[in-house]
Structures are given as structure tokens and as C-alpha cells.
Design a protein around this motif. Structure first.
Motif, mmCIF file in Angstrom:
data_model
loop_
_atom_site.group_PDB
_atom_site.id
_atom_site.type_symbol
_atom_site.label_atom_id
_atom_site.label_comp_id
_atom_site.label_asym_id
_atom_site.label_seq_id
_atom_site.Cartn_x
_atom_site.Cartn_y
_atom_site.Cartn_z
ATOM 1 N N ARG A 134 0.949 -1.252 0.354
ATOM 2 C CA ARG A 134 0.091 0.202 0.599
ATOM 3 C C ARG A 134 0.865 0.826 0.043
ATOM 4 O O ARG A 134 0.259 2.417 -0.743
ATOM 5 C CB ARG A 134 -1.126 0.339 0.900
ATOM 6 C CG ARG A 134 -2.245 -0.963 1.664
ATOM 7 C CD ARG A 134 -2.869 -1.184 2.142
ATOM 8 N NE ARG A 134 -2.506 -1.218 3.534
ATOM 9 C CZ ARG A 134 -2.863 -3.025 3.837
ATOM 10 N NH1 ARG A 134 -3.639 -3.216 3.112
ATOM 11 N NH2 ARG A 134 -1.670 -2.852 5.289
ATOM 12 N N LEU A 135 2.366 0.915 1.205
ATOM 13 C CA LEU A 135 2.752 2.495 0.539
ATOM 14 C C LEU A 135 3.710 2.532 -0.820
ATOM 15 O O LEU A 135 3.474 3.772 -0.680
ATOM 16 C CB LEU A 135 4.163 2.081 1.361
ATOM 17 C CG LEU A 135 4.989 3.066 1.657
ATOM 18 C CD1 LEU A 135 4.241 4.285 2.569
ATOM 19 C CD2 LEU A 135 5.968 3.003 3.133
ATOM 20 N N ARG A 138 1.063 4.398 -2.879
ATOM 21 C CA ARG A 138 0.574 5.717 -2.434
ATOM 22 C C ARG A 138 1.544 5.971 -2.733
ATOM 23 O O ARG A 138 1.769 7.720 -3.277
ATOM 24 C CB ARG A 138 0.537 5.893 -0.815
ATOM 25 C CG ARG A 138 -0.706 5.652 0.029
ATOM 26 C CD ARG A 138 -1.009 5.709 0.841
ATOM 27 N NE ARG A 138 0.096 4.886 1.564
ATOM 28 C CZ ARG A 138 -0.093 4.484 2.533
ATOM 29 N NH1 ARG A 138 -0.815 3.102 2.837
ATOM 30 N NH2 ARG A 138 0.713 4.176 4.044
ATOM 31 N N GLN A 139 3.042 5.940 -3.433
ATOM 32 C CA GLN A 139 4.421 6.246 -3.670
ATOM 33 C C GLN A 139 4.273 7.144 -4.685
ATOM 34 O O GLN A 139 4.697 7.695 -5.766
ATOM 35 C CB GLN A 139 5.487 5.635 -3.270
ATOM 36 C CG GLN A 139 5.428 6.362 -1.895
ATOM 37 C CD GLN A 139 7.065 5.460 -1.300
ATOM 38 O OE1 GLN A 139 7.040 4.496 -1.797
ATOM 39 N NE2 GLN A 139 7.053 5.464 -0.071
ATOM 40 N N ALA A 141 1.180 6.547 -6.818
ATOM 41 C CA ALA A 141 0.708 7.554 -7.151
ATOM 42 C C ALA A 141 0.627 9.041 -6.961
ATOM 43 O O ALA A 141 0.474 9.654 -7.989
ATOM 44 C CB ALA A 141 -0.763 7.340 -6.531
ATOM 45 N N GLN A 142 1.791 9.137 -6.033
ATOM 46 C CA GLN A 142 1.905 10.179 -5.951
ATOM 47 C C GLN A 142 2.876 10.638 -6.762
ATOM 48 O O GLN A 142 3.108 12.105 -7.363
ATOM 49 C CB GLN A 142 2.549 10.701 -4.374
ATOM 50 C CG GLN A 142 1.526 10.317 -3.340
ATOM 51 C CD GLN A 142 2.387 10.628 -1.901
ATOM 52 O OE1 GLN A 142 3.704 10.964 -2.067
ATOM 53 N NE2 GLN A 142 1.619 10.633 -1.287
#
Length: 229
Positions: A134-135, A138-139, A141-142
Motif C-alpha cells: 500500500r505504501l 501511494r508513493q 500514485a504521488q
């Protein structure tokens, strides 16, 4: 419980890779009839984890995940207990638990706490791996959002410059068209003026010529004077 485990073995519900049920010592009571002890699996060789298919069809390598999270090898891995539970799925839950606990009590080489501890460690490892996934997502996605914003900004700048150049070229084209129209009008006007002036002069020439020719019609052709008679 006498004969129950023998029935399970004959029915194929107890697999040979599971720890064998050993009879209790002679001084603790009579041995359980119908059971033949099997050689237990080496403590350092846990059963391989069952791969889980991912969305792209590639199997998830659970062993690699457990190793990366520091899960130690278990003498009786949780997967073996799961296979045992699946093998006894024909029983009701109470009978199944009673049979498994009887196996645990009859064999000193393993205890039910072994697979439970292994399962807890692997659940923790999977949770850590899921959090890492998940991390990473998220990274990513950013980073992707930043790249998309940069792409949109670059597009706006490039398209804006192109549109500005198009507007300047259109203005230049308009000025050129206007200048050409003015020059064309001037040349056409000049040609028209010269044409009209020439027409007037030709008319005057025609008139003058006609007047002069009229003299010959009126008075005839003058006689030629002869000399040297």
C-alpha cells in the motif's frame, strides 16, 4: 478415541506427511489401537506455502515474503495444520478439533501451539507486506500525479506558444493580404486610368485624322507641279 485415527488414516483423511500419533507410554495406559507411527518430517524443513495467484496470473511467492519478514522455520508449519483441517472437513467442527487435539496429545514431537505460532508470525508478515504494498502504491500514485501535473503544465506551455505563434502568423497573413489588395487595387486603377486616357487620345487622333481627310474630299487631290519643260 480408539480406532478413530486408524479410520482416518485408512480413509485417507490423515496424510503421511503429518506427524504420526505415537502411543502414550506403557505406564500411562494402554496404547491406541490401529495406529502405525509414521516418520515425522524434519523440523528444519517446513512445508512449502501454497502460492496465491495474483491479478496478473503470477503466483504470489509466500515463502519469499515470509523469509523477507524474518519468519523462522517451524517444526510444524501452519500450512500442514490447514491441510489436516481440510482433510477432516467431512467431520463436524467439534469432532475435527477433538481428533486434532488427540493427535497433538499422542505425539510429543509437535504441539498445537507450533502451527498456531507459525500462523501468527506469517499473518504478521503478510500484514507488513500488505502495508508495504500500500505504501509503494501511494508513493507511485504521488509520483504519477506529479508527472501528470508536469505533463499538463508542459502541454499548456507548448500549446500556448503554438497558439501565440498561430495568432501572430494569422495577423501577418492578414497584413500581407491587405497590402496585396492595396497594391492590386492601385495597379488596376493605374491600368484603368491609362486605358481611359489612351482611349480619349485615340478618339482625338481619329477625329483629327477625319477632319484632315475631309479636305481631300472637298477639294480633291492637289495637282503635281511639273518643272524643267
Amino acid at each position: 478415541m480408539k480406532g478413530l485415527l486408524s479410520f482416518l488414516e485408512k480413509a485417507g483423511l490423515v496424510k503421511t506427511d503429518l506427524p504420526a500419533v505415537q502411543p502414550p507410554p506403557a505406564d500411562e495406559g494402554a496404547p491406541v489401537a490401529g495406529l502405525e507411527p509414521a516418520s515425522p518430517a524434519p523440523a528444519s524443513a517446513p512445508a512449502p506455502a501454497t502460492p496465491i495467484a495474483q491479478d496478473d496470473g503470477m503466483p504470489l511467492k509466500l515463502d519469499d515474503i515470509y523469509a523477507s519478514e524474518g519468519v523462522m522455520a517451524s517444526a510444524y508449519p501452519a500450512e500442514r495444520l490447514l491441510r489436516l483441517v481440510d482433510g477432516l472437513s467431512a467431520m463436524d467442527e467439534a469432532t475435527r478439533q477433538m481428533a486434532i487435539r488427540a493427535m497433538d496429545a499422542a505425539d510429543e514431537s509437535w504441539t498445537i501451539s507450533d502451527p498456531l505460532a507459525d500462523a501468527a508470525a506469517k499473518v504478521k508478515a503478510l500484514a507488513a507486506h500488505a502495508e508495504r504494498l500500500r505504501l509503494n502504491l501511494r508513493q507511485l500514485a504521488q509520483e504519477t500525479e506529479g508527472q501528470l501535473n508536469a505533463a499538463r503544465l508542459r502541454q499548456e506551455q507548448v500549446v500556448g506558444n503554438i497558439r501565440k505563434q498561430i495568432a501572430e502568423l494569422e495577423a501577418l497573413a492578414s497584413r500581407e493580404l491587405a497590402r496585396a489588395a492595396q497594391e492590386t487595387a492601385a495597379h488596376e486603377a493605374s491600368l484603368k486610368a491609362v486605358t481611359e486616357q489612351t482611349a480619349r487620345e485615340l478618339e482625338q487622333v481619329t477625329q483629327a485624322s477625319q477632319r484632315l481627310q475631309s479636305l481631300a474630299l472637298q477639294f480633291g487631290t492637289p495637282a503635281t507641279t511639273t518643272t524643267g519643260e
